[in-house]
Design a protein around this motif. Structure first.
Motif: not given
Length: 177
Positions: A1-4, A6-15
């Protein structure tokens, strides 16, 4: 669950970073405009590089904004036709339009690549930036648009509805259909 997460957080920052690019370029245009006015009317010594920065920034704002920052809900549609048909016809509109645009962008990509790479022989007048760097945004625009419309085609083919536009969301909020 932590990977998801982290992944969504990175996607949010990229956006957020992608959305910041046009804002930063617009701020640079404004600063250059102020510098140009000051140099021309206060110092009586106009500078040309500010115009060059403004033109390049405007080109990048338009193409970056449409291909990277804008979402499907931000796109302009012929609402008279699109809004008057049912969800299934809208889905078909999205699929047909996506196939059409992917085809056009893919067909033009080799010629665009040739043009951009050829333009390395010239530089801008004041800042000496190679034109292939200036026009590289056209390649980013084309590739991002191809990927965007492939995604739209995929989601429409799976039966997902298009995201509501700002106007549609506002009319639903007001109780108007």
């Amino acid at each position: 669950m932590q990977k998801l997460t982290t992944s969504s957080r990175l996607l949010k920052h990229a956006r957020q970073l992608a959305d910041a690019v046009p804002a930063i370029l617009l701020a640079a245009m404004f600063v250059c405009f102020i510098i140009q006015v000051f140099m021309r009317y206060v110092m009586d010594s106009p500078v040309g590089w500010t115009v060059e920065v403004c033109v390049i920034a405007w080109l990048w704002i338009l193409l970056w904004g449409q291909s990277v920052s804008a979402t499907e809900a931000d796109e302009i549609r012929f609402d008279i036709v699109y809004g008057s048909v049912g969800p299934e016809v809208r889905r078909w509109f999205r699929m047909i339009f996506s196939v059409f645009l992917v085809g056009i962008y893919m067909w033009s990509l080799p010629a665009l690549w040739d043009f951009v790479t050829f333009m390395k022989i010239q530089e801008t007048s004041y800042l000496d930036i190679p034109f292939n760097w200036v026009y590289s945004i056209a390649l980013i625009f084309s590739v991002a648009s191809i990927l965007r419309y492939l995604w739209i085609l995929w989601t429409a083919a799976k039966g997902q509805d298009a995201p509501a536009t700002t106007a549609e969301a506002a009319s639903r909020k007001d109780g108007v259909e």
